[in-house]
Write an enzyme that holds these catalytic residues in place. Structure first.
Site, PDB file in Angstrom:
ATOM      1  N   SER A 142     -70.851 -30.538 -11.751  1.00  0.00           N
ATOM      2  CA  SER A 142     -69.923 -31.002 -12.780  1.00  0.00           C
ATOM      3  C   SER A 142     -70.379 -30.622 -14.173  1.00  0.00           C
ATOM      4  CB  SER A 142     -69.779 -32.521 -12.718  1.00  0.00           C
ATOM      5  OG  SER A 142     -68.918 -32.898 -11.690  1.00  0.00           O
TER       6      SER A 142
ATOM      7  N   ASP B  50     -61.167 -35.042 -19.009  1.00  0.00           N
ATOM      8  CA  ASP B  50     -62.541 -34.997 -18.522  1.00  0.00           C
ATOM      9  C   ASP B  50     -63.401 -33.971 -19.259  1.00  0.00           C
ATOM     10  OD1 ASP B  50     -64.622 -35.909 -17.033  1.00  0.00           O
ATOM     11  OD2 ASP B  50     -64.197 -34.663 -15.279  1.00  0.00           O
TER      12      ASP B  50
ATOM     13  N   HIS C 265     -67.190 -37.290 -17.347  1.00  0.00           N
ATOM     14  CA  HIS C 265     -67.718 -38.162 -16.305  1.00  0.00           C
ATOM     15  C   HIS C 265     -69.209 -37.932 -16.042  1.00  0.00           C
ATOM     16  CE1 HIS C 265     -66.837 -34.797 -13.323  1.00  0.00           C
ATOM     17  NE2 HIS C 265     -67.971 -35.253 -12.827  1.00  0.00           N
TER      18      HIS C 265
END
Length: 422
Positions: free
Chosen positions: A266, A183, A152
């Protein structure tokens, strides 16, 4: 930390957001829920101009905001990969608060306060999106420039710049492959050699274990770290971009910690106190006592190995994505999004524009048409179209059914082109 309104499964929740440069607004990142209903958000960041935004997709059929997915992070937790027109949020501050369990970086350099000047093998990942920009983190796996991050963080990007925090050198990067279901993505840095790599520990994390989460806190070009401990293993969450409505995406087998991760973390490492990577920072609760979520490094590396070996599967996509060559909006029966006044059109993905020379143009699909099915699967929205095409490869032939502006239903076989976004 600044909070903003987000939507999780059509329910308003609190989500982390980040202010951006003048003329831009930040999205809140990915929103998500644990199996017990706790809301979480992703830890990437995005900003986008709000001028002239509609729920369009790029030529891949993937939403350029309000993700299918989110994600991004995005996205969608970003899945925060896509920006969305929204109210401007206040700037996030206080990144990386908390006492340190790690007095030195893995390369022996001293960590000063909460900001890390350099961290062996850690990179900052900055992306350009069709309608915004994003920021996250990654980890160098090989000396010649193989980088691990969350999908992402890079999904939907038109260009990727990676900064090695050890040397400060910047590299352009491309996506080797990805696994959206878990992910995970692998990047390749252009012209890289002799890079310092992270040290990993594939052993399972232990409840009560002290950890350090490292990432580009706030997406502001600096690496930060926060400390915490592992509180649970094998956790499941439903992740969804805060700006989109839908069922979200399931992530399983996650490590839950008390590390107070924020937007920008992230794709960064979750480490033990010796500086060995045990997971990838991926998501966090949006309010109250913060819980962070990380993909175990053993799971991520198994996927990365499959990607670099070029082995495709139901979840693993290697190489470029396919493109239909349309920009679409959602349309409900009787009108586009219930607001454009067109009558007699079926529900589906309304074609706002067609890319010259693309697959759709070759098939005779025109602006004003509504795509209603792909290979017999009903398309009720731009999101459906995105999901139907997400696993396809360039050169694949699919049958597209659409209603043209005159109301005539048409169907033909289309050879998909190559997407210009990750």
């Amino acid at each position: 930390m600044t909070t903003a309104t987000a939507k999780i499964a059509a329910t308003a929740v609190a989500a982390v957001a980040l202010a951006a440069s003048p003329g831009m607004v930040a999205t809140g990142l990915a929103a998500a829920r644990t199996s017990d209903g706790t809301t979480v958000v992703d830890s990437s960041t995005i900003a986008s101009s709000t001028e002239g935004q509609t729920d369009q997709t790029d030529q891949t059929g993937q939403p350029t905001w309000a993700r299918h997915h989110g994600y991004g992070y995005g996205h969608g937790y970003g899945y925060g990969g896509y920006a969305h027109g929204s109210d401007g949020y206040g700037q996030s501050s206080g990144q990386g608060t908390g006492s340190s369990d790690l007095s030195q970086a893995a390369d022996g350099s001293t960590i000063s306060g909460t900001e890390v000047a350099s961290m062996k093998g850690v990179v900052m990942v900055d992306t350009v999106l069709p309608d915004g920009r994003g920021a996250g983190t990654g980890m160098i796996l090989t000396a010649d420039g193989e980088v691990l991050t969350n999908y992402h963080v890079v999904e939907g990007s038109t260009s990727i710049t990676v900064t090695d925090t050890t040397t400060g050198r910047k590299y352009s990067a491309s996506v080797v492959g990805h696994d959206a279901a878990h992910d995970v993505a692998v990047l390749r840095l252009s012209g890289a050699s002799g890079l310092s790599t992270v040290t990993v520990d594939r052993s399972p994390a232990q409840v009560g274990q002290s950890v350090v989460a490292v990432g580009q806190g706030g997406g502001q070009g600096s690496i930060y770290r926060v400390t915490g401990s592992v509180t649970a293993l094998d956790q499941s969450i439903t992740a969804q971009d805060e700006t989109s409505v839908g069922s979200g995406e399931q992530l399983t087998g996650l490590i839950r910690t008390t590390a107070d991760v924020v937007p920008g973390y992230s794709g960064g490492p979750l480490m033990d106190t010796s500086g060995r990577v045990i997971g990838i920072d991926t998501a966090a609760t949006s309010s109250g006592d913060i819980d962070g979520y990380a993909v175990p490094i053993s799971q991520a590396l198994a996927i990365a190995d499959q990607i670099t070996a070029g082995v495709r599967s139901e979840d693993v996509h290697v190489g470029a994505r396919a493109a239909l060559g349309v920009q679409v909006t959602d349309v409900t029966a009787g009108g586009y999004g219930g607001s454009r006044g067109a009558t007699g059109m079926p529900s589906g993905a309304a074609v706002a524009d067609v890319v010259a020379g693309g697959a759709a143009a070759a098939a005779g699909i025109t602006a004003g048409s509504t795509i209603t099915a792909v290979d017999g699967d009903t398309v009720t929205s731009g999101t459906d179209l995105s999901e139907d095409l997400s696993d396809e490869y360039p050169g694949t032939r699919v049958t597209v059914t659409w209603t043209d502006p005159s109301g005539t239903t048409r169907s033909t076989s289309v050879t998909l082109g190559t997407s210009t976004v990750a």
